[in-house]
Enzyme design. Structure first.
Site, short mmCIF file in Angstrom:
data_model
loop_
_atom_site.label_atom_id
_atom_site.label_comp_id
_atom_site.label_asym_id
_atom_site.label_seq_id
_atom_site.Cartn_x
_atom_site.Cartn_y
_atom_site.Cartn_z
N GLU A 1 0.89 -1.36 0.07
CA GLU A 1 -0.10 0.04 0.03
C GLU A 1 0.77 1.49 0.23
O GLU A 1 0.86 2.16 0.88
CB GLU A 1 -0.88 -0.41 1.41
CG GLU A 1 -2.07 -1.35 0.85
CD GLU A 1 -2.69 -1.17 2.44
OE1 GLU A 1 -3.24 -0.33 2.96
OE2 GLU A 1 -3.98 -2.10 2.50
N GLU B 1 -5.02 -8.64 -1.49
CA GLU B 1 -5.71 -8.02 -0.56
C GLU B 1 -7.38 -7.27 -0.30
O GLU B 1 -6.81 -6.84 -1.33
CB GLU B 1 -4.59 -7.40 0.60
CG GLU B 1 -4.89 -7.65 1.69
CD GLU B 1 -4.04 -6.73 2.82
OE1 GLU B 1 -2.93 -6.72 2.40
OE2 GLU B 1 -5.12 -5.51 3.67
#
Length: 547
Positions: free
Chosen positions: A202, A319
């Site tokens: 991220e 994810e």
């Protein structure tokens, strides 16, 4: 007087019964699924189902709730029989090791001289914890578990090593691969199998906590590719190179992909489209088809970027926990979440996503397994049924009828025919579903007079055994919540509760056999997988089952 009251009572009862019967009948609708049988529209990996394992320690808390317990890669009980059997049931299950703390994790190696200390809470530190360490002994234990259970491992590397993170979240400097190289060399030395190495978590676009520019990330991913090729020299197949493991940002992803055309095997992005786990409106979002449709744009944009670039990389969801900050107890770990989860699997496959990694296998309030007992939550069984029934080829599917019905179809897995997935988001309406192929074949259902296989352009439906005169069958798997409670953590399959036995064995997922002449009945707030082995489609390239 008593007799009159008794007669009136009977009349009232008859009236009410008739009213209820009419009311119930008015909540039964017909619908039709149309499937293009000529060619597939996308293809997924055979091992499409993937789950994540995270580094969060027990001290990880969200909104005053601490839901991780001992589910971290550093402390989860690898000897638990249910845990072992749950992974073995997939044969194989892809497991992605990573999450927020991977970018503040260092690895003990044979040339590592610093003490290997665990994560400690620090509210002023990135992600709320000081740097932690993966001991080599634990890496050995994890790999033993993965080997015994047949898992395929994707390891998320620390992409912040060597960089300075500024106050605004931007970063300065390139990735320092030294520590990662040491871990890789040890992994090769011990002959541990690695499906892929993934760089960072991220950090794409605006990032979460920190961010890296697309240009720099491309340089770092190129370095990862070179390191892997050097360390795995003479070893085939080499682990895949996966990146960036972040939230989709069209501009950032396009630049990154264009600069890694010859480097990248897989592009990963994350999905938490339901918002924060504390949101009290999660169930309403999950049951709202228009809200679910909103995520299609992300899949569509990424597919277009890949198609218009020179890369050969494929798309993964790396994810996806639906609701961020550990999910929501009795929602993201309950039956109701299978509506969101299976719809995500179906939708992502339509847009050529090859693998879908669920956050998490265990841990938080969105685990496929209960964090403390390891008992499967409902979504575990949803994932296992998908894995067993949905083949690689994705078929174009359209549903005519209520907007509350979601439909997806694939060529069947390990058998002839197709598998249809139907998700009824309506809380009051039962839908009787018939099937049409290419809009050219007569739909089946209420069509008992057809005794011979129906064919057109290689499409074939065996409807009846010519020897016994019995109708061909399909296999149905009806998923419902225990006692009709959407917040239940017990999955019911064809009226039977699914639970592990005393030995920790995963229960068999057994179908109902139903005549193909009957429509598929999908009750309110239920999910149905329908495997139709006697239907041959050109798209599937198989041979009709002769009955």
């Amino acid at each position: 007087m008593g007799s009159l009251c008794w007669q009136i009572g009977i009349c009232i009862w008859v009236f009410l019964f008739g009213f209820i019967w009419v009311f119930q009948d008015s909540n039964i609708e017909n619908g039709a699924v149309s499937i293009d049988g000529e060619s597939g529209i996308a293809e997924i990996d055979t091992d499409f189902i993937c789950a994540t394992m995270d580094w969060w320690p027990p001290e990880k808390c969200d909104y005053g709730t601490c839901s991780w317990d001992n589910a971290s890669l550093l402390n989860v009980d690898l000897s638990n029989k249910i845990f072992q059997n749950a992974v073995k049931a997939f044969s194989p299950l892809k497991i992605r090791l990573g999450g927020s703390l991977q970018d503040v994790l260092v690895y003990e190696t044979e040339d590592h001289i610093k003490p290997c200390t665990p994560f400690t809470q620090n509210t002023s530190a990135l992600f709320g914890f000081n740097e932690g360490c993966l001991p080599l002994s634990r890496w050995d234990e994890l790999n033993s578990f993965f080997n015994e259970t047949g898992a395929e491992i994707i390891f998320g590397l620390n992409a912040l090593t060597g960089r300075e993170v500024l106050a605004d979240g931007s970063t300065v400097g390139p990735w320092d691969s030294t520590n990662a190289e040491s871990l890789m060399r040890y992994t090769v030395k011990k002959n541990y199998s690695m499906y892929a190495w993934e760089l960072g978590n991220e950090l794409s676009g605006s990032g979460v906590g920190a961010r890296v520019t697309a240009s720099q990330y491309a340089i770092d991913t190129t370095l990862l590719k070179n390191v892997v090729h050097e360390i795995y020299d003479g070893i085939e197949p080499k682990p895949r190179i996966i990146s960036p493991g972040g939230f989709f940002d069209a501009k950032w992803f396009k630049e990154f992909i264009n600069k890694t055309n010859e480097i990248l095997d897989v592009v990963t992005h994350h999905i938490y489209n339901l918002g924060p786990g504390v949101d009290q409106g999660l169930v309403e979002k999950i049951l709202d088809p228009s809200y679910l449709d909103g995520e299609a744009d992300t899949f569509k944009q990424l597919k277009n970027i890949l198609a218009t670039s020179e890369t050969s990389a494929s798309a993964w969801v790396g994810e996806a926990g639906g609701a961020y900050n550990s999910g929501h107890n009795l929602v993201t770990n309950a039956f109701v979440f299978s509506f969101w989860y299976l719809d995500q699997l179906g939708m992502s496959a339509v847009y050529d996503t090859k693998t879908y990694c669920r956050q998490s296998l265990i841990g938080g309030n969105y685990g496929l397994l209960n964090t403390t007992t390891f008992e499967p939550n409902p979504d575990y069984y949803s994932a296992l049924l998908w894995h067993q029934l949905m083949g690689k080829t994705v078929l174009a599917t359209n549903f005519s009828g209520t907007k509350k019905m979601r439909s997806y179809a694939h060529c069947a897995k390990k058998s002839d025919g197709i598998t249809l997935l139907l998700i009824n988001l309506d809380t009051t309406t039962t839908v009787n579903v018939t099937l049409t192929i290419n809009s050219l074949l007569k739909s089946w259902g209420h069509d008992n007079h057809l005794r011979q296989p129906h064919t057109r352009k290689g499409i074939r439906m065996v409807r009846q055994d010519t020897k016994t005169g019995e109708s061909a069958i399909r296999e149905e798997y009806h998923l419902t919540a225990k006692d009709g409670n959407l917040h239940s953590q017990t999955m019911v399959l064809n009226g039977k509760e699914l639970t592990v036995n005393e030995a920790g064995d995963i229960p068999p997922l057994e179908p109902l056999n139903v005549s193909i002449s009957e429509p598929i009945t999908v009750t309110p707030n239920s999910i149905v997988f329908a495997h139709i082995p006697s239907l041959t489609l050109n798209a599937c390239g198989n041979v009709a089952m002769e009955l």
